[in-house]
Design a protein around this motif. Structure first.
Motif, PDB file in Angstrom:
ATOM      1  N   ILE A 153       1.047 -18.321   9.579  1.00 41.54           N
ATOM      2  CA  ILE A 153       2.441 -17.947   8.929  1.00 41.54           C
ATOM      3  C   ILE A 153       2.060 -17.615   7.396  1.00 41.54           C
ATOM      4  O   ILE A 153       1.428 -18.804   6.766  1.00 41.54           O
ATOM      5  N   ILE A 154       2.648 -16.515   7.034  1.00 42.34           N
ATOM      6  CA  ILE A 154       2.305 -16.296   5.376  1.00 42.34           C
ATOM      7  C   ILE A 154       3.547 -16.129   4.849  1.00 42.34           C
ATOM      8  O   ILE A 154       4.451 -15.233   5.116  1.00 42.34           O
ATOM      9  N   ILE A 155       3.996 -17.137   3.784  1.00 40.57           N
ATOM     10  CA  ILE A 155       5.130 -17.050   2.810  1.00 40.57           C
ATOM     11  C   ILE A 155       4.902 -16.396   1.635  1.00 40.57           C
ATOM     12  O   ILE A 155       3.902 -17.094   0.792  1.00 40.57           O
ATOM     13  N   LEU A 156       5.396 -15.315   1.077  1.00 38.66           N
ATOM     14  CA  LEU A 156       5.144 -14.597   0.098  1.00 38.66           C
ATOM     15  C   LEU A 156       6.460 -14.312  -0.663  1.00 38.66           C
ATOM     16  O   LEU A 156       7.347 -13.647  -0.327  1.00 38.66           O
ATOM     17  N   ASP A 157       6.420 -15.036  -1.966  1.00 33.70           N
ATOM     18  CA  ASP A 157       7.699 -14.741  -2.746  1.00 33.70           C
ATOM     19  C   ASP A 157       7.192 -13.466  -3.800  1.00 33.70           C
ATOM     20  O   ASP A 157       6.429 -13.729  -4.644  1.00 33.70           O
ATOM     21  N   GLU A 158       7.966 -12.537  -3.740  1.00 33.70           N
ATOM     22  CA  GLU A 158       7.872 -11.448  -4.516  1.00 33.70           C
ATOM     23  C   GLU A 158       6.258 -10.824  -4.714  1.00 33.70           C
ATOM     24  O   GLU A 158       5.727 -10.783  -5.676  1.00 33.70           O
ATOM     25  N   PRO A 159       5.619 -10.393  -3.524  1.00 34.50           N
ATOM     26  CA  PRO A 159       4.099 -10.190  -3.669  1.00 34.50           C
ATOM     27  C   PRO A 159       4.272  -8.754  -4.028  1.00 34.50           C
ATOM     28  O   PRO A 159       2.822  -8.163  -4.424  1.00 34.50           O
ATOM     29  N   PHE A 160       5.030  -7.815  -4.390  1.00 33.55           N
ATOM     30  CA  PHE A 160       4.969  -6.478  -4.792  1.00 33.55           C
ATOM     31  C   PHE A 160       4.940  -6.470  -6.454  1.00 33.55           C
ATOM     32  O   PHE A 160       4.810  -5.579  -7.000  1.00 33.55           O
ATOM     33  N   ASN A 161       5.531  -7.745  -6.860  1.00 32.62           N
ATOM     34  CA  ASN A 161       5.530  -7.964  -8.495  1.00 32.62           C
ATOM     35  C   ASN A 161       4.221  -7.669  -9.180  1.00 32.62           C
ATOM     36  O   ASN A 161       3.147  -8.078  -8.804  1.00 32.62           O
ATOM     37  N   GLY A 162       4.286  -6.696 -10.069  1.00 37.23           N
ATOM     38  CA  GLY A 162       2.936  -6.468 -10.954  1.00 37.23           C
ATOM     39  C   GLY A 162       2.115  -5.570 -10.513  1.00 37.23           C
ATOM     40  O   GLY A 162       1.165  -5.196 -11.130  1.00 37.23           O
ATOM     41  N   LEU A 163       2.462  -5.031  -9.157  1.00 31.15           N
ATOM     42  CA  LEU A 163       1.345  -3.872  -8.713  1.00 31.15           C
ATOM     43  C   LEU A 163       1.762  -2.531  -9.181  1.00 31.15           C
ATOM     44  O   LEU A 163       2.758  -2.177  -9.013  1.00 31.15           O
ATOM     45  N   ASP A 164       0.751  -1.903  -9.351  1.00 26.27           N
ATOM     46  CA  ASP A 164       1.069  -0.345  -9.357  1.00 26.27           C
ATOM     47  C   ASP A 164       1.186   0.262  -8.053  1.00 26.27           C
ATOM     48  O   ASP A 164       1.097  -0.557  -7.068  1.00 26.27           O
ATOM     49  N   VAL A 165       1.676   1.721  -8.273  1.00 27.49           N
ATOM     50  CA  VAL A 165       1.989   2.266  -6.934  1.00 27.49           C
ATOM     51  C   VAL A 165       0.895   2.229  -5.945  1.00 27.49           C
ATOM     52  O   VAL A 165       1.048   1.586  -4.789  1.00 27.49           O
ATOM     53  N   GLU A 166      -0.362   2.156  -6.398  1.00 23.02           N
ATOM     54  CA  GLU A 166      -1.430   2.290  -5.306  1.00 23.02           C
ATOM     55  C   GLU A 166      -1.719   0.809  -4.871  1.00 23.02           C
ATOM     56  O   GLU A 166      -1.819   0.491  -3.334  1.00 23.02           O
ATOM     57  N   GLY A 167      -1.459  -0.192  -5.655  1.00 25.94           N
ATOM     58  CA  GLY A 167      -1.509  -1.415  -5.186  1.00 25.94           C
ATOM     59  C   GLY A 167      -0.412  -1.961  -4.261  1.00 25.94           C
ATOM     60  O   GLY A 167      -0.429  -2.523  -3.231  1.00 25.94           O
ATOM     61  N   MET A 168       0.847  -1.428  -4.585  1.00 27.06           N
ATOM     62  CA  MET A 168       1.957  -1.585  -3.622  1.00 27.06           C
ATOM     63  C   MET A 168       1.703  -1.075  -2.235  1.00 27.06           C
ATOM     64  O   MET A 168       1.915  -1.757  -1.063  1.00 27.06           O
ATOM     65  N   VAL A 169       1.042  -0.005  -2.377  1.00 23.74           N
ATOM     66  CA  VAL A 169       0.758   0.747  -0.886  1.00 23.74           C
ATOM     67  C   VAL A 169      -0.225  -0.088  -0.104  1.00 23.74           C
ATOM     68  O   VAL A 169      -0.138  -0.368   1.144  1.00 23.74           O
ATOM     69  N   GLU A 170      -1.402  -0.492  -0.844  1.00 18.67           N
ATOM     70  CA  GLU A 170      -2.544  -1.431  -0.053  1.00 18.67           C
ATOM     71  C   GLU A 170      -1.862  -2.700   0.368  1.00 18.67           C
ATOM     72  O   GLU A 170      -2.245  -3.202   1.266  1.00 18.67           O
ATOM     73  N   MET A 171      -0.963  -3.269  -0.545  1.00 19.54           N
ATOM     74  CA  MET A 171      -0.488  -4.435  -0.131  1.00 19.54           C
ATOM     75  C   MET A 171       0.652  -4.341   1.008  1.00 19.54           C
ATOM     76  O   MET A 171       0.422  -5.265   2.189  1.00 19.54           O
TER      77      MET A 171
END
Length: 241
Positions: A153-171
């Motif tokens: 189980i992985i719990i992530l609070d706002e994992p997309f914050n601070g990422l650029d568009v490419e980073g968001m897609v990869e995440m």
């Protein structure tokens, strides 16, 4: 036992009367659950209680069948998490931070550390000190730390914050792949509706400390043109309660 996370009647009220009230929620194993709501709705409070960083006033959380109140060590055994900000040691490199993190898990070695840094796109910068990292790179390192021990189980609070568009897609791809390949369960909070829509199997809307809606993303998109429209509709319905 197919339920990875069960939240039962969870409440935590602060002196300013904000907080969370009587949350009830079940998340299946391997599911990607999106916890959606405005800032101050109580998302981080819920997650802090889930990982034992804060005590609830009432209610309980069961992780893999173990109560966080009575069986905390067993409940936390198979969890990876980022709650609030990622705060690695800035004077150490990414690899050194991962080594420190890995000390708590016997099965973690140099190969696994490199694998996690590769998955999160940091392998090229593994020997660079964290003080030179951008916010997005620190966010990626946080994810690398969270997946280091291969948790269920992985719990992530706002994992997309601070990422650029490419980073968001990869995440998004990383989360979806881990869910499919390893049956990893994800509990993700965010206020970025588009990313939740594209990533999560199920969405819960937290508004004013109350869980006003829980629905499968596929069902939502059958009836609404986007998750954003559904969210605004649900909030509008509950705004006066």
């Amino acid at each position: 036992m197919d339920k990875a996370i069960v939240i039962e009647d969870l409440s935590k009220i602060y002196k300013n009367n904000r907080g969370i009230q009587r949350l009830n929620l079940e998340i299946e194993r391997g599911e990607i659950f999106g916890f959606l709501g405005p800032n101050g709705a109580g998302k981080t409070t819920t997650m802090k209680i889930m990982v034992g960083l804060m005590k609830a006033d009432k209610g309980d959380v069961k992780i893999n069948g173990y109560s966080i109140s009575n069986e905390y060590e067993n409940a936390m055994k198979d969890i990876g998490c980022i709650v609030e900000n990622v705060t690695p040691f800035s004077y150490l490199s990414a690899y050194e931070n991962m080594q420190l993190c890995g000390r708590f898990h016997n099965e973690v070695n140099g190969t696994r550390i490199d694998e996690c840094l590769e998955i999160t796109g940091l392998i090229k910068y593994k020997n660079e000190k964290i003080k030179n990292y951008s916010l997005g790179m620190k966010q990626r390192l946080g994810i690398a730390m969270a997946i280091l021990s291969n948790p269920k189980i992985i719990i992530l609070d706002e994992p997309f914050n601070g990422l650029d568009v490419e980073g968001m897609v990869e995440m998004r791809e990383l989360i979806i792949n881990l869910s499919k390949k390893n049956k990893t369960t994800f509990f993700i909070s965010s206020h970025l509706i588009h990313d939740i829509e594209l990533t999560c199997d199920k969405v819960g809307i937290l508004y004013g400390g109350k869980l006003i809606s829980v629905e499968k993303t596929s069902n939502i998109l059958k009836n609404y043109s986007s998750l954003e429209n559904y969210y605004l509709s649900e909030v509008d319905l509950n705004a006066n309660y």
